[in-house]
Design a protein around this motif. Structure first.
Motif, short mmCIF file in Angstrom:
data_model
loop_
_atom_site.label_atom_id
_atom_site.label_comp_id
_atom_site.label_asym_id
_atom_site.label_seq_id
_atom_site.Cartn_x
_atom_site.Cartn_y
_atom_site.Cartn_z
N TRP A 162 1.57 -13.28 -18.34
CA TRP A 162 2.34 -14.52 -18.31
C TRP A 162 1.89 -15.51 -19.37
CZ3 TRP A 162 6.08 -12.56 -15.95
CH2 TRP A 162 5.87 -11.65 -14.90
N ASP A 163 0.60 -15.45 -19.77
CA ASP A 163 0.17 -16.28 -20.89
C ASP A 163 0.83 -15.82 -22.18
OD1 ASP A 163 -1.20 -13.88 -20.84
OD2 ASP A 163 -3.13 -14.74 -21.43
N SER A 164 0.96 -14.50 -22.35
CA SER A 164 1.62 -13.96 -23.54
C SER A 164 3.11 -14.29 -23.54
CB SER A 164 1.43 -12.45 -23.61
OG SER A 164 0.05 -12.13 -23.74
N ALA A 165 3.74 -14.29 -22.37
CA ALA A 165 5.15 -14.67 -22.29
C ALA A 165 5.34 -16.10 -22.77
CB ALA A 165 5.66 -14.52 -20.87
N GLY A 166 4.42 -16.98 -22.41
CA GLY A 166 4.50 -18.36 -22.87
C GLY A 166 4.37 -18.48 -24.38
N ARG A 167 3.48 -17.68 -24.97
CA ARG A 167 3.34 -17.72 -26.43
C ARG A 167 4.61 -17.22 -27.11
NH1 ARG A 167 -2.08 -16.44 -25.02
NH2 ARG A 167 -1.69 -14.19 -25.07
N ILE A 168 5.22 -16.20 -26.55
CA ILE A 168 6.48 -15.69 -27.13
C ILE A 168 7.57 -16.76 -27.04
CG2 ILE A 168 8.35 -14.03 -26.79
CD1 ILE A 168 6.17 -12.04 -25.84
N LEU A 169 7.63 -17.44 -25.90
CA LEU A 169 8.67 -18.43 -25.67
C LEU A 169 8.34 -19.79 -26.28
CD1 LEU A 169 9.44 -17.51 -21.95
CD2 LEU A 169 10.90 -17.07 -23.94
N LYS A 170 7.11 -19.92 -26.81
CA LYS A 170 6.67 -21.15 -27.49
C LYS A 170 6.61 -22.35 -26.56
CE LYS A 170 8.63 -19.55 -31.90
NZ LYS A 170 9.24 -18.30 -31.35
N THR A 171 6.13 -22.09 -25.35
CA THR A 171 5.93 -23.17 -24.38
C THR A 171 4.85 -22.73 -23.41
OG1 THR A 171 7.04 -24.64 -22.82
CG2 THR A 171 7.68 -22.33 -22.75
N SER A 172 4.23 -23.69 -22.74
CA SER A 172 3.26 -23.35 -21.71
C SER A 172 3.97 -23.05 -20.41
CB SER A 172 2.26 -24.49 -21.52
OG SER A 172 2.94 -25.67 -21.14
N GLY A 173 3.30 -22.31 -19.53
CA GLY A 173 3.91 -21.96 -18.26
C GLY A 173 3.06 -22.43 -17.10
N THR A 174 3.65 -22.46 -15.93
CA THR A 174 2.94 -22.80 -14.71
C THR A 174 3.31 -21.79 -13.63
OG1 THR A 174 4.70 -24.32 -14.03
CG2 THR A 174 2.82 -25.27 -15.20
N ALA A 175 2.36 -21.51 -12.75
CA ALA A 175 2.63 -20.70 -11.57
C ALA A 175 3.09 -21.65 -10.47
CB ALA A 175 1.38 -19.95 -11.14
N THR A 176 4.31 -21.46 -9.99
CA THR A 176 4.89 -22.42 -9.08
C THR A 176 5.86 -21.72 -8.13
OG1 THR A 176 6.24 -24.44 -8.92
CG2 THR A 176 6.66 -23.00 -10.79
N GLY A 177 5.69 -21.91 -6.83
CA GLY A 177 6.65 -21.39 -5.86
C GLY A 177 6.77 -19.89 -5.85
N GLY A 178 5.72 -19.17 -6.24
CA GLY A 178 5.76 -17.72 -6.23
C GLY A 178 6.34 -17.09 -7.48
N TYR A 179 6.52 -17.88 -8.53
CA TYR A 179 7.01 -17.33 -9.80
C TYR A 179 6.36 -18.09 -10.95
CZ TYR A 179 10.24 -21.33 -10.39
OH TYR A 179 10.78 -22.56 -10.55
N TYR A 180 6.67 -17.70 -12.18
CA TYR A 180 6.09 -18.30 -13.37
C TYR A 180 7.19 -19.02 -14.13
CZ TYR A 180 2.44 -15.10 -12.01
OH TYR A 180 1.49 -14.44 -11.28
N ARG A 181 7.00 -20.30 -14.36
CA ARG A 181 8.06 -21.15 -14.88
C ARG A 181 7.71 -21.66 -16.28
NH1 ARG A 181 12.17 -24.37 -12.22
NH2 ARG A 181 12.85 -26.10 -13.54
#
Length: 292
Positions: A30-49
């Protein structure tokens, strides 16, 4: 918007977390997904946003300049695991972006589940596109990155500068019976109003990802507030929620679907409220109570 800038994440009063944000760094993939999408992510409500706020747009409804946090929060959420992930989310598009973005979603094999308005009378006119995809998490992120490149959403997404809170969060959270987060003039809460398990194409949907009910409130001066969001409810609750909103002077702006082939069927009722903060909150609380 980076979740570290907010006070608290979404908790139902007296109950369990409705989308509690994990403050720890995201792990692989999920950290790599954020780098691909060019934004930071958070774990929230059972998913990654992952958020892509449209800070490039100046949106007005009447004499109100709408904060991006109120109604311009494009986002993508991932559930599942690295090898078998589901992505869902919401793109916030101008009229000139709509055609090329829809074409690119098709090329990338990402399904469109809804195309519609959330607001009424806004300038410029905004279209919201809901999407859904399944596959390898990082491949989904790369495909979505190609779609986002055709929008004006600023990326890489920079953390918003911290702002002093100017909205009465005690009144907002206390009246709505929910705790949430706030920055500047905007407070946000969310909950889930649909009981039981919801499936889409036979697969369970993470509640906060697929059918959460967000409510955003913005103070605009002199005791006045505006609010928007949507109530995700079963069919039997549509009429009671609409009655609660209209009886408190809150305009429903849309009733429609966000999903395809879900069981049971869920309806999403968007709204626009404008009045004193206390009156707006009382109307929203009545609608929440009607939905329950």
């Amino acid at each position: 918007m980076n979740a570290r800038l907010f006070l608290l994440t979404i908790l139902a009063v007296g109950g369990i977390a409705d989308g509690a944000t994990c403050q720890t760094p995201l792990g692989a993939p999920w950290d790599s997904a954020g780098r691909i999408l060019k934004t930071s992510g958070t774990a929230t409500g059972g998913y990654y946003r992952y958020a892509f706020p449209r800070r490039d747009l100046t949106l007005r409804i009447g004499d109100v300049t709408v904060s991006p946090a109120l109604a311009l929060g494009a986002w993508a959420g991932f559930s599942g695991d690295a090898a078998d992930a589901t992505v869902m989310g919401d793109l916030v598009l101008t009229s000139v972006e709509l055609k090329p973005v829809l074409a690119e979603l098709s090329r990338q094999g990402i399904d469109v589940t809804a195309i519609h308005n959330h607001l009424a009378g806004e300038e410029p006119q905004i279209t919201y596109v809901h999407f859904h995809g399944q596959g390898v998490a990082l491949e989904l992120a790369a495909r979505l990155d190609r779609v986002l490149a055709l929008t004006g959403a600023p990326r890489p997404v920079a953390a918003a500068a911290p702002q002093p809170i100017t909205i009465d969060t005690a009144l907002v959270f206390g009246t709505l019976g929910l705790r949430g987060r706030a920055q500047g003039a905007v407070a946000q809460v969310s909950t889930v109003l649909v009981p039981g398990v919801v499936t889409m194409h036979g697969r369970p949907v993470t509640p906060a990802l697929g059918y959460g009910t967000p409510v955003n409130v913005q103070v605009v001066g002199d005791g006045r507030a505006v609010a928007t969001g949507d109530f995700a409810v079963l069919g039997s609750k549509v009429a009671p929620v609409l009655q609660a909103l209209t009886s408190h002077g809150i305009m429903a702006t849309a009733v429609h679907s966000h999903l395809v082939d879900e069981e049971p069927r869920i309806y999403y009722m968007h709204f626009w409220a404008d009045g004193t903060l206390s009156d707006v909150l009382r109307g929203l609380r009545a609608a929440l109570d009607a939905a329950r």
